[in-house]
Design a protein around this motif. Structure first.
Motif, short mmCIF file in Angstrom:
data_model
loop_
_atom_site.label_atom_id
_atom_site.label_comp_id
_atom_site.label_asym_id
_atom_site.label_seq_id
_atom_site.Cartn_x
_atom_site.Cartn_y
_atom_site.Cartn_z
N LEU A 183 21.21 16.85 -39.04
CA LEU A 183 20.45 17.94 -38.37
C LEU A 183 21.25 19.16 -38.48
O LEU A 183 22.42 19.10 -37.81
CB LEU A 183 20.05 17.39 -37.01
N CYS A 214 26.17 22.24 -35.20
CA CYS A 214 26.05 23.26 -34.43
C CYS A 214 26.75 24.58 -34.67
O CYS A 214 27.03 25.28 -33.86
CB CYS A 214 25.83 22.73 -32.94
N TRP A 241 20.68 15.56 -26.39
CA TRP A 241 21.06 13.94 -26.60
C TRP A 241 21.33 13.43 -25.39
O TRP A 241 21.09 12.05 -25.35
CB TRP A 241 22.53 14.15 -27.36
N ASP A 289 25.22 16.09 -36.48
CA ASP A 289 24.36 17.28 -35.80
C ASP A 289 25.08 18.39 -35.92
O ASP A 289 26.19 18.83 -35.16
CB ASP A 289 24.12 16.97 -34.31
N VAL A 341 26.64 9.04 -33.24
CA VAL A 341 26.00 10.60 -33.45
C VAL A 341 27.53 11.16 -33.24
O VAL A 341 28.30 10.95 -32.40
CB VAL A 341 25.10 10.95 -32.51
N ILE A 397 15.20 16.70 -31.33
CA ILE A 397 16.08 15.48 -31.36
C ILE A 397 15.30 13.85 -31.55
O ILE A 397 15.59 12.95 -32.31
CB ILE A 397 17.24 15.47 -30.67
N ALA A 408 28.52 15.66 -33.15
CA ALA A 408 27.92 16.89 -33.05
C ALA A 408 29.34 17.87 -33.33
O ALA A 408 30.28 17.62 -32.96
CB ALA A 408 27.55 17.36 -31.83
N HIS A 423 22.20 21.47 -28.00
CA HIS A 423 22.06 19.97 -28.45
C HIS A 423 22.60 19.10 -27.83
O HIS A 423 21.98 17.93 -27.52
CB HIS A 423 22.72 20.00 -29.84
#
Ligand code: SOE
Length: 398
Positions: free
Chosen positions: A109, A88, A32, A86, A16, A345, A18, A28
């Motif tokens: 996401l 953000c 996670w 992800d 992952v 999530i 972000a 977030h």
């Protein structure tokens, strides 16, 4: 064996990354870090936190549990050990990053609203549709769908416990911009935020109206207002006043499919209101009210009981039978705003594991973007009604 990132079978944990480490990046990251402690999710690793300032993003990565930090998202989305992106980051970055990440076979996401413009949103939906054909999933982060009380509200409405819904009211009121001396931020410039209270917080209310009722807006009538038209320049800008180019507040009414009416009000200058999203749903057989500042509670009126017994009753949405609650604490040990990101999530990871479409999809995000655009058009043209255009801007060659 490791299949293509678009495959759903990963022997190696899902990597992952972000992008963004401010308010939403922090929310977030917290999700996670704790999701696997409370929910059964496929194995993943918090690999990389991406941001523009080398020092600050490294500090945030260490603090929020990311193995590495980076400043170039383009190189991160090309890494073979990264399977999920992800996003953000501020709205003006959503489209470029999401489209590139989906093309690189990464599940995406992205925070709400989907994009800063309808055109960008359309391009993101097209990218999501072609990526989905390769098993690459995408989701937009309307996290309030994961408030257990609102998930329960949707269940009750879908079960017909309110009968035929006639109208819905929603207001999202904050006051963090009430002080005219609050400095400029990216959220106050149209080129970086797309709009003000409209896209930032009315988007949540508009999504909720459509999520709770299962209906979609057909027509919109709106008014936008900027009360503070200039603010001190952002920190380090050398002072001076800068023009605010987005709205402080929005008032809108809608007609939806299902012959349903709705009203939405949103303001970031509602002095005294901190993070108050209130929702009221009125049907022929009952009604519901909700306040985000009391997010463990749902008030339900059953109009099918004898009138002498009728009244709104408080449901404390904290039983194991309620959505998501069984994973947390015994009944009555309430949860908070941040838990909605963990739920979000969890659902995103399960959808990736199962190869199913996460909800809300980019298409759901585009529907909200269409409503935002219709409100802006109505406000600009001083028109009482503006159709929520359901045509694709791409095929229209916009
Ligand atoms: C605006 O202040 C904001 O941070 C929104 O951007 C978030 O979506 C909302 O959850 C809280 O308020």
């Amino acid at each position: 064996m490791k299949t293509e990132p678009s495959g759903n079978q990963h022997e190696s944990p899902l990597g992952v990354a972000a992008i963004g480490y401010a308010f939403m990046g922090k929310a977030h990251s917290n999700a996670w870090r704790n999701v696997a402690s409370f929910f059964d999710v496929p194995a993943f690793e918090q690999k990389v936190l991406v941001g523009r300032d080398t020092t600050q993003v490294a500090e945030a990565a260490a603090k929020y549990g990311w193995a590495e930090s980076a400043t170039d998202w383009r190189s991160v989305i090309e890494r073979d050990d990264i399977h999920i992106i992800d996003i953000c980051a501020p709205g003006w970055m959503h489209a470029e990053i999401a489209i590139a990440a989906l093309a690189a076979g990464k599940h995406v996401l992205v925070e709400k609203p989907l994009a800063n413009t309808l055109g960008e949103a359309e391009l993101m939906v097209a990218a999501a549709a072609s990526a989905r054909a390769n098993g690459v999933q995408s989701m937009i982060g309307f996290n309030y769908r994961r408030v257990p009380a609102l998930a329960l509200a949707r269940e009750l409405i879908a079960e017909g416990r309110l009968g035929t819904i006639r109208h819905v009211r929603a207001a999202y009121l904050q006051d963090w911009l009430s002080d005219a001396e609050s400095p400029m931020t990216w959220r106050l410039r149209k080129e970086t935020a797309g709009s003000g209270a409209l896209g930032d917080i009315a988007s949540h209310a508009i999504d909720q109206i459509q999520f709770l009722t299962g209906q979609t807006a057909l027509e919109a009538s709106g008014t936008l207002k900027t009360f503070v038209s200039q603010r001190p320049g952002s920190r380090g800008s050398g002072g001076g006043l800068e023009d605010v180019t987005v709205d402080d507040a929005v008032w809108a009414t809608f007609w939806l499919t299902g012959d349903m009416g709705a009203s939405v009000e949103a303001s970031r200058v509602a002095t005294g209101q901190k993070n108050s999203l209130t929702i009221e749903v009125y049907g022929t057989a009952g009604s519901l009210t909700f306040d985000l500042e009391d997010l463990n509670e749902l008030n339900f009126l059953d109009a099918t009981v004898p009138v002498r017994e009728q009244g709104f009753r408080r449901i404390l949405v904290n039983e194991p039978e309620h959505p998501y609650i069984g994973a947390w604490w015994p009944q009555g040990h309430i949860i908070g705003w941040e838990h909605t990101f963990t739920h979000q999530i969890r659902d995103f990871l399960l959808a990736i594991r199962d190869g199913s479409q996460p909800s809300p999809s980019f298409e759901d995000g585009l529907q909200v973007q269409r409503v935002l655009a219709a409100v802006e058009a109505s406000a600009k043209n001083k028109s009482t009604i503006t159709a929520v255009e359901n045509k694709s801007l791409i095929t229209e060659g916009v």
